[in-house]
Design a protein around this motif. Structure first.
Motif, PDB file in Angstrom:
ATOM      1  N   ARG A  15       0.757   5.802  -0.942  1.00  0.00           N
ATOM      2  CA  ARG A  15      -0.568   5.296  -0.586  1.00  0.00           C
ATOM      3  C   ARG A  15      -1.039   5.967   0.702  1.00  0.00           C
ATOM      4  N   GLU A  16      -2.233   5.621   1.146  1.00  0.00           N
ATOM      5  CA  GLU A  16      -2.739   6.155   2.414  1.00  0.00           C
ATOM      6  C   GLU A  16      -1.809   5.744   3.556  1.00  0.00           C
ATOM      7  N   GLY A  17      -1.444   6.708   4.396  1.00  0.00           N
ATOM      8  CA  GLY A  17      -0.570   6.429   5.522  1.00  0.00           C
ATOM      9  C   GLY A  17       0.893   6.310   5.165  1.00  0.00           C
ATOM     10  N   HIS A  18       1.237   6.573   3.897  1.00  0.00           N
ATOM     11  CA  HIS A  18       2.631   6.473   3.447  1.00  0.00           C
ATOM     12  C   HIS A  18       3.457   7.595   4.077  1.00  0.00           C
ATOM     13  N   PRO A  19       4.736   7.355   4.413  1.00  0.00           N
ATOM     14  CA  PRO A  19       5.576   8.401   5.008  1.00  0.00           C
ATOM     15  C   PRO A  19       5.685   9.661   4.156  1.00  0.00           C
ATOM     16  N   LEU A  20       5.482   9.549   2.827  1.00  0.00           N
ATOM     17  CA  LEU A  20       5.602  10.716   1.956  1.00  0.00           C
ATOM     18  C   LEU A  20       4.286  11.468   1.776  1.00  0.00           C
ATOM     19  N   ALA A  21       3.190  10.889   2.253  1.00  0.00           N
ATOM     20  CA  ALA A  21       1.898  11.577   2.104  1.00  0.00           C
ATOM     21  C   ALA A  21       1.941  12.899   2.879  1.00  0.00           C
ATOM     22  N   GLY A  22       1.694  13.993   2.173  1.00  0.00           N
ATOM     23  CA  GLY A  22       1.736  15.315   2.785  1.00  0.00           C
ATOM     24  C   GLY A  22       3.100  15.968   2.734  1.00  0.00           C
ATOM     25  N   ALA A  23       4.096  15.299   2.161  1.00  0.00           N
ATOM     26  CA  ALA A  23       5.439  15.872   2.088  1.00  0.00           C
ATOM     27  C   ALA A  23       5.493  16.983   1.056  1.00  0.00           C
ATOM     28  N   ALA A  24       6.261  18.024   1.381  1.00  0.00           N
ATOM     29  CA  ALA A  24       6.431  19.160   0.474  1.00  0.00           C
ATOM     30  C   ALA A  24       7.916  19.423   0.284  1.00  0.00           C
ATOM     31  N   PRO A  25       8.313  19.890  -0.901  1.00  0.00           N
ATOM     32  CA  PRO A  25       9.741  20.125  -1.148  1.00  0.00           C
ATOM     33  C   PRO A  25      10.241  21.395  -0.471  1.00  0.00           C
TER      34      PRO A  25
ATOM     35  N   PHE B 263       9.318  21.534  -8.492  1.00  0.00           N
ATOM     36  CA  PHE B 263       8.130  21.091  -7.743  1.00  0.00           C
ATOM     37  C   PHE B 263       7.552  22.197  -6.848  1.00  0.00           C
ATOM     38  N   GLU B 264       7.533  23.430  -7.327  1.00  0.00           N
ATOM     39  CA  GLU B 264       7.036  24.545  -6.518  1.00  0.00           C
ATOM     40  C   GLU B 264       5.554  24.355  -6.190  1.00  0.00           C
ATOM     41  N   GLY B 265       5.236  24.476  -4.885  1.00  0.00           N
ATOM     42  CA  GLY B 265       3.853  24.374  -4.425  1.00  0.00           C
ATOM     43  C   GLY B 265       3.281  22.980  -4.427  1.00  0.00           C
ATOM     44  N   LEU B 266       4.084  21.970  -4.751  1.00  0.00           N
ATOM     45  CA  LEU B 266       3.577  20.600  -4.823  1.00  0.00           C
ATOM     46  C   LEU B 266       3.589  19.958  -3.440  1.00  0.00           C
ATOM     47  N   VAL B 267       2.479  19.333  -3.063  1.00  0.00           N
ATOM     48  CA  VAL B 267       2.385  18.549  -1.837  1.00  0.00           C
ATOM     49  C   VAL B 267       1.978  17.132  -2.234  1.00  0.00           C
ATOM     50  N   LEU B 268       2.786  16.157  -1.871  1.00  0.00           N
ATOM     51  CA  LEU B 268       2.501  14.774  -2.260  1.00  0.00           C
ATOM     52  C   LEU B 268       1.248  14.256  -1.562  1.00  0.00           C
ATOM     53  N   ARG B 269       0.466  13.459  -2.294  1.00  0.00           N
ATOM     54  CA  ARG B 269      -0.757  12.918  -1.730  1.00  0.00           C
ATOM     55  C   ARG B 269      -0.945  11.485  -2.227  1.00  0.00           C
ATOM     56  N   PRO B 270      -1.792  10.712  -1.553  1.00  0.00           N
ATOM     57  CA  PRO B 270      -2.018   9.328  -1.974  1.00  0.00           C
ATOM     58  C   PRO B 270      -2.411   9.246  -3.451  1.00  0.00           C
TER      59      PRO B 270
ATOM     60  N   MET C 127       9.384   3.054   2.665  1.00  0.00           N
ATOM     61  CA  MET C 127       8.768   3.908   1.659  1.00  0.00           C
ATOM     62  C   MET C 127       8.447   3.133   0.392  1.00  0.00           C
ATOM     63  N   MET C 128       8.983   1.907   0.280  1.00  0.00           N
ATOM     64  CA  MET C 128       8.750   1.100  -0.916  1.00  0.00           C
ATOM     65  C   MET C 128       8.212  -0.279  -0.534  1.00  0.00           C
ATOM     66  N   PRO C 129       7.072  -0.346   0.149  1.00  0.00           N
ATOM     67  CA  PRO C 129       6.532  -1.660   0.505  1.00  0.00           C
ATOM     68  C   PRO C 129       5.964  -2.389  -0.699  1.00  0.00           C
TER      69      PRO C 129
ATOM     70  N   GLY D  94       1.680  -2.001 -14.075  1.00  0.00           N
ATOM     71  CA  GLY D  94       0.926  -0.777 -14.332  1.00  0.00           C
ATOM     72  C   GLY D  94       0.418  -0.145 -13.057  1.00  0.00           C
ATOM     73  N   ASP D  95      -0.888   0.010 -12.927  1.00  0.00           N
ATOM     74  CA  ASP D  95      -1.462   0.684 -11.772  1.00  0.00           C
ATOM     75  C   ASP D  95      -1.689  -0.249 -10.587  1.00  0.00           C
ATOM     76  N   THR D  96      -1.485  -1.525 -10.774  1.00  0.00           N
ATOM     77  CA  THR D  96      -1.716  -2.483  -9.683  1.00  0.00           C
ATOM     78  C   THR D  96      -0.455  -2.629  -8.849  1.00  0.00           C
ATOM     79  N   PRO D  97      -0.477  -2.218  -7.582  1.00  0.00           N
ATOM     80  CA  PRO D  97       0.732  -2.320  -6.755  1.00  0.00           C
ATOM     81  C   PRO D  97       1.086  -3.767  -6.451  1.00  0.00           C
ATOM     82  N   GLN D  98       2.380  -4.080  -6.516  1.00  0.00           N
ATOM     83  CA  GLN D  98       2.860  -5.423  -6.241  1.00  0.00           C
ATOM     84  C   GLN D  98       3.662  -5.399  -4.938  1.00  0.00           C
ATOM     85  N   PRO D  99       3.192  -6.064  -3.888  1.00  0.00           N
ATOM     86  CA  PRO D  99       3.932  -6.051  -2.617  1.00  0.00           C
ATOM     87  C   PRO D  99       5.217  -6.863  -2.729  1.00  0.00           C
ATOM     88  N   LEU D 100       6.189  -6.507  -1.902  1.00  0.00           N
ATOM     89  CA  LEU D 100       7.426  -7.268  -1.841  1.00  0.00           C
ATOM     90  C   LEU D 100       7.157  -8.599  -1.152  1.00  0.00           C
ATOM     91  N   PRO D 101       7.991  -9.625  -1.428  1.00  0.00           N
ATOM     92  CA  PRO D 101       7.775 -10.938  -0.800  1.00  0.00           C
ATOM     93  C   PRO D 101       7.903 -10.860   0.716  1.00  0.00           C
TER      94      PRO D 101
END
Length: 609
Positions: free
Chosen positions: A240-250, A277-284, A307-309, A316-323
């Motif tokens: 998601r936005e601001g996630h530690p993996l946003a912008g990460a590249a292999p 994953f050549e050339g892949l940059v993770l994004r929100p 990384m897993m809040p 499905g596409d609806t994120p479920q937060p942890l308790p």
């Protein structure tokens, strides 16, 4: 009607002898044997007498062990240690030690134990063990080494280290004080250090080299279930936005932020990216599908910026937060004939029915390289759930999944780690510098752990080991009865009579052996107080200096290796190491004999006897 005092003494001897045999054979539980010992004494002393002038033995005196400051201290310190564990406060030092162990193997563990032994020469042994117990246990878990192979050596090495100085243990202080008050000898800080170092060196070789080989790896069912060694779950990480993996590249096909995990797939809308994953940059908006062991999943969940809040596995596409609050993880198996067979986790409705969130799925056969939400469940699949303790309990009534009881564990609350470390440091410093009695420091630390939220009442209660409570209660009842009936004095007088006419070296060796045996029955402090006057009297009768005999009392009273009740540090490691009474008897008795033989050979030469 009260009979002769001798009857009480001999009955006391009988109860102690039978209890030691029963503890060693382990035919019955420690709690049951301990209760039997206390009841036996409660029934004996209304009809059997005590020694003239001794304190009256009633129920209050015999059950006073349950209010013993030593026992309260042990239990409170275990709660403090649990606070460190539940906040992962010692992860960094443990990780540093793991690096050393990976690089230098067993030498690194031996080096750490030697350093701990040296530290215990200048600090009370109990806070030293409390300080390092969770670190050593964490190192063992990280390198897949059973805690039973490490924790008893930890206790023994601190006891050995405490032999070398006056302040090394309370036993030393008591014996030195009794000798000073009697006008026999005034021992300085390092007066007996040279002789003690010889015994320590010989004992350390046994503790570091032989002892771990005598101890069998022992793990509870919970350890087996929670270890997750080699078993991997398929899990999803939603970026998601601001996630530690946003912008990460292999790098070389691997994401550095996801070490110890295998990235199987990156899902971006309708498009799936496969390794490398050549050339892949993770994004929100991306969903990263990983294969990871349960410990690794627990670590990333408990990070300050997880990384897993949330998870999309339930909806499905609806994120479920942890308790919110304390999160518990547990495993459940899809039952044969379950209605879930053929469904996906998104279709199962676990969140609606129980409040639990599915974090991962594990299958013995090869898993398809697809998003977790598209995997259709089969009988025997293992699901990893997250929820509050109450939500996890709701899974128990489900007919579709079988909750694995021993798999439930709470996530470490790493945000509380600084508070836990501060509380722990305050307890250790207060005890080490004797700012307050150690029982006060320990109880205040336990309360602080609860008050700051490092632990909750349920987590603190789980660390209270009933075996320790009953064992200490029975041991103190035995020591109280032995002293009140004159049994302890009778043993001391018998030693004096038996050694009449023997050489000084033989008498010194014999008194060491008698005290070394006694300290494992009546505890080290009781042995030191009881036998110091006897040793001084023996020296006077032989016409030699009292120092060798007082030092013999100090060193022998520290030989608390053959029973768990003989020293607090043994009791501290008994629960975490999953030890039994006979483990100490089997592994500790040879060390007592080795130290006795070493003393018998070296002490006469050292003192010129």
């Amino acid at each position: 009607m009260t009979l002769l005092p001798d009857l009480g003494m001999w009955l006391t001897f009988g109860v102690i002898a039978v209890s030691v045999v029963l503890y060693a054979t382990e035919r019955y539980s420690i709690e049951g044997i301990s209760l039997g010992v206390i009841v036996a004494f409660l029934l004996i002393f209304p009809v059997a007498g005590i020694a003239p002038g001794a304190q009256k033995l009633d129920a209050t005196a015999l059950i006073s062990g349950f209010a013993n400051p030593g026992l309260i201290t042990i239990l409170a310190l275990l709660v403090v240690g649990q606070g460190l564990f539940h906040t992962d406060a010692l992860e960094r030092p443990a990780r540093g030690m793991v690096v050393l162990v990976d690089r230098f193997g067993g030498l690194a563990i031996a080096g750490v134990l030697v350093a701990i032994g040296a530290l215990s020469a200048f600090m009370n042994n109990t806070p030293v063990v409390v300080m390092f117990l969770p670190v050593i246990a964490s190192v063992g878990a990280a390198v897949n080494l059973s805690p039973s192979r490490l924790l008893m050596p930890l206790s023994f090495i601190t006891i050995l280290g405490g032999m070398s100085t006056v302040i090394g243990s309370s036993t030393n202080l008591l014996a030195v004080d009794v000798a000073r008050r009697a006008g026999a000898v005034d021992l300085g800080f390092f007066s007996f250090a040279p002789l003690a170092l010889v015994l320590i060196a010989v004992g350390a070789v046994y503790v570091l080299v032989v002892l771990p080989r005598l101890l069998s790896p022992r793990r509870t069912m919970a350890d087996e279930v929670r270890s997750g060694a080699g078993r991997q779950f398929i899990a999803e990480i939603a970026v998601r936005e601001g996630h530690p993996l946003a912008g990460a590249a292999p790098t070389a096909g691997l994401f550095p932020q996801l070490s110890d995990m295998t990235v199987r797939l990156v899902q971006r809308g309708e498009r799936a990216f496969l390794p490398p994953f050549e050339g892949l940059v993770l994004r929100p908006g991306d969903v990263v599908i990983v294969a990871a062991t349960r410990p690794r999943i627990e670590r990333i969940l408990s990070q300050r910026k997880s990384m897993m809040p949330e998870t999309t596995a339930d909806g499905g596409d609806t994120p479920q937060p942890l308790p919110d609050g304390v999160v518990t993880l547990a495993e459940a198996i899809v039952a044969p004939g379950s209605r879930l067979i053929g469904r996906t986790t998104a279709q199962a409705g676990f969140r609606t029915e129980t409040g639990c969130v599915v974090l991962g799925i594990q299958r013995r056969s090869r898993m398809p390289r697809t998003p977790m939400t598209e995997i259709r469940m089969e009988a025997g699949d293992v699901l990893l759930f997250a929820g509050t303790r109450e939500q996890i309990e709701r899974l128990r009534v489900s007919r579709d999944v079988l909750l694995v009881d021993w798999s439930a564990s709470d996530l470490p609350r790493r945000t509380k780690a600084p508070q836990a470390v501060a509380i722990f440091a305050a307890v250790v410093l207060a005890a080490a510098f004797e700012l307050v009695p150690i029982v006060v420091a320990a109880l205040a630390g336990a309360l602080a752990m609860l008050a700051t939220g490092c632990l909750n009442i349920r987590q603190a209660g789980r660390v209270i080991d009933g075996r320790i409570v009953m064992l200490v209660g029975a041991a103190i009842a035995s020591a109280t009865a032995l002293e009140a009936t004159g049994g302890a004095t009778t043993i001391a007088n018998a030693v004096v009579s038996a050694l009449d006419g023997a050489s000084t070296a033989v008498v010194l060796s014999a008194i060491f052996l008698v005290i070394a045996v006694a300290t494992n029955i009546v505890t080290n402090n009781a042995a030191a107080v009881l036998f110091t006057p006897v040793a001084i009297g023996l020296a006077d009768r032989l016409g030699v200096a009292a120092e060798p005999f007082v030092v013999a009392v100090i060193l022998a009273a520290n030989c608390s290796f053959a029973t768990p009740v003989s020293y607090q540090t043994n009791l501290l490691v008994m629960g975490p190491g999953h030890y039994r009474f006979r483990d100490f008897l089997f592994a500790g008795t040879p060390l007592v004999i080795i130290l006795w033989l070493t003393f018998s050979l070296v002490a006469p030469w050292y003192y010129g006897l």
